[in-house]
Design a protein around this motif. Structure first.
Motif, PDB file in Angstrom:
ATOM      1  N   TYR A   1      17.084 -30.541 -35.209  1.00 30.04           N
ATOM      2  CA  TYR A   1      15.717 -30.389 -35.127  1.00 30.04           C
ATOM      3  C   TYR A   1      15.337 -29.380 -34.764  1.00 30.04           C
ATOM      4  CZ  TYR A   1      11.443 -32.746 -33.028  1.00 30.04           C
ATOM      5  OH  TYR A   1      10.838 -32.666 -32.768  1.00 30.04           O
TER       6      TYR A   1
ATOM      7  N   PHE B   1       9.601 -36.162 -38.383  1.00 22.51           N
ATOM      8  CA  PHE B   1      10.121 -37.350 -38.945  1.00 22.51           C
ATOM      9  C   PHE B   1      11.872 -38.103 -38.011  1.00 22.51           C
ATOM     10  CE2 PHE B   1      12.683 -41.249 -41.222  1.00 22.51           C
ATOM     11  CZ  PHE B   1      11.276 -41.568 -41.612  1.00 22.51           C
ATOM     12  N   SER B   2      11.067 -39.099 -37.222  1.00 23.09           N
ATOM     13  CA  SER B   2      11.730 -39.319 -36.404  1.00 23.09           C
ATOM     14  C   SER B   2      12.377 -40.770 -36.282  1.00 23.09           C
ATOM     15  CB  SER B   2      11.922 -39.206 -34.855  1.00 23.09           C
ATOM     16  OG  SER B   2       9.601 -40.304 -34.527  1.00 23.09           O
TER      17      SER B   2
ATOM     18  N   ALA C   1      17.298 -40.186 -43.591  1.00 23.19           N
ATOM     19  CA  ALA C   1      17.725 -39.358 -42.863  1.00 23.19           C
ATOM     20  C   ALA C   1      17.989 -38.089 -44.036  1.00 23.19           C
ATOM     21  CB  ALA C   1      18.628 -39.283 -42.184  1.00 23.19           C
TER      22      ALA C   1
ATOM     23  N   LYS D   1      14.815 -37.490 -45.987  1.00 25.37           N
ATOM     24  CA  LYS D   1      13.798 -37.444 -45.483  1.00 25.37           C
ATOM     25  C   LYS D   1      12.970 -36.275 -45.127  1.00 25.37           C
ATOM     26  CE  LYS D   1      10.661 -40.567 -44.665  1.00 25.37           C
ATOM     27  NZ  LYS D   1       9.301 -41.261 -45.473  1.00 25.37           N
ATOM     28  N   ARG D   2      14.618 -35.124 -45.188  1.00 28.91           N
ATOM     29  CA  ARG D   2      14.732 -33.904 -44.380  1.00 28.91           C
ATOM     30  C   ARG D   2      14.974 -33.207 -45.687  1.00 28.91           C
ATOM     31  NH1 ARG D   2      19.765 -34.388 -42.760  1.00 28.91           N
ATOM     32  NH2 ARG D   2      18.982 -35.197 -40.961  1.00 28.91           N
TER      33      ARG D   2
ATOM     34  N   TYR E   1      10.659 -32.475 -44.156  1.00 30.68           N
ATOM     35  CA  TYR E   1      10.672 -33.567 -43.080  1.00 30.68           C
ATOM     36  C   TYR E   1      11.445 -32.392 -42.145  1.00 30.68           C
ATOM     37  CZ  TYR E   1       7.358 -36.329 -44.439  1.00 30.68           C
ATOM     38  OH  TYR E   1       6.612 -37.812 -44.438  1.00 30.68           O
TER      39      TYR E   1
ATOM     40  N   VAL F   1      13.631 -33.260 -38.983  1.00 24.99           N
ATOM     41  CA  VAL F   1      14.420 -34.445 -39.183  1.00 24.99           C
ATOM     42  C   VAL F   1      14.641 -34.677 -37.434  1.00 24.99           C
ATOM     43  CG1 VAL F   1      15.956 -36.484 -39.241  1.00 24.99           C
ATOM     44  CG2 VAL F   1      14.614 -35.810 -41.452  1.00 24.99           C
TER      45      VAL F   1
ATOM     46  N   TYR G   1      16.778 -36.587 -35.927  1.00 25.89           N
ATOM     47  CA  TYR G   1      17.737 -37.460 -36.369  1.00 25.89           C
ATOM     48  C   TYR G   1      19.015 -37.658 -34.895  1.00 25.89           C
ATOM     49  CZ  TYR G   1      21.224 -40.156 -38.625  1.00 25.89           C
ATOM     50  OH  TYR G   1      22.431 -41.606 -39.328  1.00 25.89           O
TER      51      TYR G   1
END
Length: 789
Positions: free
Chosen positions: A26, A35-36, A63, A66-67, A71, A73, A75
């Motif tokens: 991150y 995006f969490s 996850a 989204k990456r 984003y 992410v 995670y």
């Protein structure tokens, strides 16, 4: 690429590479939108099973998606390692009982045990390819988490939302602790209605009960005010059989005229109706059931006995006394503790609560502010909130957990709370460091610990480092997504919504993704306690590969239950084999290809079509993945790979790749261009599902030209596809399929020459067909092609 793919070697090498390169680290939202993800911290209560793999893998695919959508992410991963489940695991593994040893020694044993289990858990998740940022790992028993949890509790005390009171509480006599309404399960049990003869005004008043052992605890008989059978007894006295004391006969509209005899004995406490009646009518409490599941020794005839033993003993005495008139077998629903299956009792106890009943409308409104996936799962949450009857009891009479930061003054009995700068504290080992308001400096420590849900319910705050020096609430709250199973909507989802609203004034996450169960057989969930999961996840990974298990996990529709056996991995392995071989074929023909160099590619219509199909699939898959439907998204990616790429495109351009002298060097370069970009596009699409094999193929060839160290650093790019090219490709597939079908029916080889092939096509597609003659002839073995409108 090796002739044969060695997943054991490759998966370990790539796992190490991803960690070394920090691919999933991150970046604090410095360059990209955040995006969490609120990941469920698995309970440290036994070995992991395929059910965990199923749900965690589905969420992990989001996850990765989204990456690759650009984003940053967030995670994290946590471990829920405090509370009753961990205690029972330690007691079972070590052959000890928490109650038989000093608390500090037992806690030390717990820490040793969870360290070993969590190391195994982490290793398995890493082997499975979870793209977690392990630097964000947390434990619910760590000092940081205890401080955040205790601080959050003190906030609720100041808000007057957390309070302590002595009142009837749900109690598990097996675990010897209070429990919350959400920890109840309703279980169908065989029972008996026992008709007992009470005496009222010189007549027999027949009362049916399934709990005759509570006879000494009778404080009243209730009848419905509309029941003409008993109206004359209202306000009179009834004599309790065996014990001979008198109790009042009162009326209440909640007394059912249709159940039993219509006259109901109210005992302290048989069920929630008894507690409600006692509060409403101001009835006294008579102690019968003790916290350890025995009858109070002061109770005549059955004192000191276990509950079931006392039930049989009292029935024998009632029968001997002539007060047991008859017995009727019945089946009814009984509340049991979900952790151990023991029938739940209700006893008075002093406990800590969080007020939830006064804010039910607010919690219902929050449900509408959150996007539920699947949408129908919201109704489970709404039903739970609407039917809440108790405030949330958060204290547990256990040993290994987060302590309440509170002491009680020996003099005035008032609670004294810890100062925030001293958190985390353990009241059993230290004092408050200040005097009580009354001046007394002697204190009794609170011995209860937080319910494990009281800690895990603040997982968004733990992830946000809530009110710590490095608080990142502004970066990640509300979180983008929470994923969890459907059976804990009433606990983890509800409790987290409650805590987030109380502490931040906002919902905890924008989306909630609800997964189904993996079933061992119809109606039986695979669970740690039942040990019915077959091979362990790590054994399955070592035998079949992480990618094979992940591909299987993506097959189910979101929120639906599924079955699992090793046989179910066969399609996964067939797919992986096909992907590897198709990639080997493609890369063999790309050995002399350098993007942007050499012969100028001449892209023919079929090349343009397959590139448009990749665009179309990316667009359609994105739409499904935004709704968390990774199974349906995989299905359309499979169609692109199996059908369009393998069955049609490769077969159409084979001759062009092998015989440039016949088709032209530019046309071969066009096929190579399309092959390069289509295979890379397919690898990117599959990367979220099977990260190891796709990255291996990428690094075997594409990395030289794409520059990124890993496929997982590339982005999905969505472009609007050309509808005419898509229509051409669809029509061409029908033509080729028709030729194949006819040859099959004639039992001819696919290479059997066709003297003349007539293709009828819409006029708007004619321009594509006229440029595709050589490709179609090569694919169908047609010697001549005639195009017609």
């Amino acid at each position: 690429m090796d002739k044969k793919y060695d997943f054991r070697k490759t998966e370990k090498e790539l796992q190490d590479l991803w960690e070394e390169e920090g691919i999933y680290r991150y970046q604090n939202g410095r360059d990209r939108k955040v995006f969490s993800i609120d990941t469920p911290p698995p309970t440290v209560s036994g070995k992991l099973h395929i059910g965990h793999v199923f749900s965690y893998t589905q969420a992990e695919m989001i996850a990765r998606y989204k990456r690759m959508r650009g984003y940053d992410v967030f995670y994290p991963f946590g471990f829920d390692d405090n509370g009753l489940p961990t205690e029972r695991l330690v007691e079972k593994d070590s052959g000890i009982r928490a109650a038989d040893m000093p608390g500090s020694l037992f806690r030390e044993k717990c820490m040793e045990t969870i360290a070993a289990y969590e190391a195994d858990f982490k290793s398995m998740w890493q082997r499975l390819g979870l793209s977690v940022d392990w630097s964000l790992q947390y434990q619910t028993v760590s000092d940081d988490t205890r401080r955040i949890s205790q601080r959050a509790f003190l906030e609720l005390v100041k808000q007057k939302r957390a309070y302590r009171k002595e009142s009837p509480v749900l109690w598990c006599t097996q675990c010897r602790t209070s429990i919350a309404q959400a920890e109840l399960e309703m279980k169908e049990q065989e029972s008996v209605f026992n008709y007992l003869a009470f005496e009222a005004e010189g007549e027999t008043l027949l009362i049916a009960t399934t709990r005759p052992e509570l006879l000494y605890g009778c404080v009243c008989v209730f009848v419905n005010p509309e029941d003409e059978r008993y109206r004359h007894l209202a306000g009179k006295k009834a004599r309790v059989p065996l014990y001979g004391f008198e109790i009042p006969v009162l009326t209440d509209e909640q007394a059912s005229m249709d159940k039993g005899t219509g006259a109901v004995m109210c005992a302290t406490y048989g069920d929630t109706a008894d507690t409600a009646w006692c509060e409403k009518h101001g009835l006294p409490y008579k102690r019968v059931i003790c916290p350890d599941g025995t009858i109070d020794r002061e109770v005549p005839l059955i004192g000191g006995m276990k509950i079931r033993q006392a039930r049989e003993a009292i029935l024998q005495k009632l029968e001997k006394d002539g007060a047991l008139v008859r017995r009727e077998e019945m089946t009814h629903m009984v509340a049991v503790h979900e952790r151990c299956g023991t029938d739940v009792e209700i006893i008075p106890s002093s406990q800590w609560y969080i007020d939830v009943l006064s804010e039910k409308e607010r919690f219902l409104t929050a449900a509408d502010e959150i996007r539920w996936h699947p949408a129908h799962m919201k109704s489970r949450y709404i039903s739970w909130v609407e039917n809440l009857k108790w405030d949330w009891c958060i204290s547990r009479q256990r040993y290994f957990g987060v302590p309440f930061p509170v002491w009680y003054c020996k003099s005035c009995k008032e609670p004294v709370f810890a100062e925030e700068d001293r958190l985390p504290v353990n009241p059993a080992e230290e004092g408050p460091g200040k005097a009580c308001r009354c001046g007394c400096r002697e204190f009794i420590p609170e011995t209860a610990v937080f319910d494990t849900w009281a800690t895990s319910s603040v997982s968004p705050l733990i992830n946000a480092r809530y009110k710590e020096a490095d608080d990142r609430s502004g970066e990640i709250l509300p979180m983008g997504m929470r994923h969890q199973a459907h059976e804990i909507i009433r606990t983890w989802a509800f409790y987290t919504i409650v805590r987030s609203l109380y502490h931040t004034g906002n919902i905890p996450w924008k989306d909630i993704m609800i997964s189904g169960f993996v079933l061992a057989k119809p109606g039986e969930k695979i669970s740690k306690s039942k040990s019915n999961g077959g091979l362990s996840p790590i054994e399955l990974i070592e035998t079949h590969s992480a990618d094979a298990i992940r591909y299987w996990a993506a097959g189910a529709k979101l929120g639906t239950d599924t079955f699992f056996s090793e046989e179910d991995l066969r399609p996964s392995k067939r797919f992986l084999n096909k992907l590897y071989n198709a990639s080997r074929f493609a890369l063999m023909h790309l050995e002399d290809y350098r993007p942007g160099e050499g012969t100028e590619p001449v892209l023919l219509p079929v090349d343009l079509w397959i590139l448009e199909r990749v665009k179309e699939t990316v667009t359609d898959a994105e739409a499904l993945l935004e709704e968390y439907e990774m199974g349906q998204a995989r299905k359309i990616i499979d169609e692109l790979f199996w059908e369009d790429f393998c069955d049609y495109y490769i077969e159409i351009v084979k001759e062009r790749l092998y015989q440039p002298e016949k088709h032209g060097a530019g046309e071969r370069a066009g096929a190579q261009y399309a092959l390069y970009h289509t295979l890379l596009g397919i690898l990117k699409l599959y990367a979220i599902y099977v990260p190891y094999i796709t990255d291996y193929i990428y690094r075997s060839y594409f990395r030289e030209f794409e520059k990124e160290v890993s496929l997982h650093c590339l982005l999905w790019t969505a472009e609007k596809p050309d509808s005419q090219l898509l229509a051409f490709g669809s029509h061409l597939k029908e033509v080729i399929a028709g030729v194949r079908k006819e040859k099959t029916e004639r039992q001819e080889s696919m290479k059997e020459p066709i003297p003349q092939l007539v293709i009828t096509c819409p006029g708007k597609l004619m321009k594509y067909y006229k440029k595709s003659g050589k490709d179609i002839m090569a694919c169908t073995s047609a010697e001549k092609i005639i195009f017609r409108n």
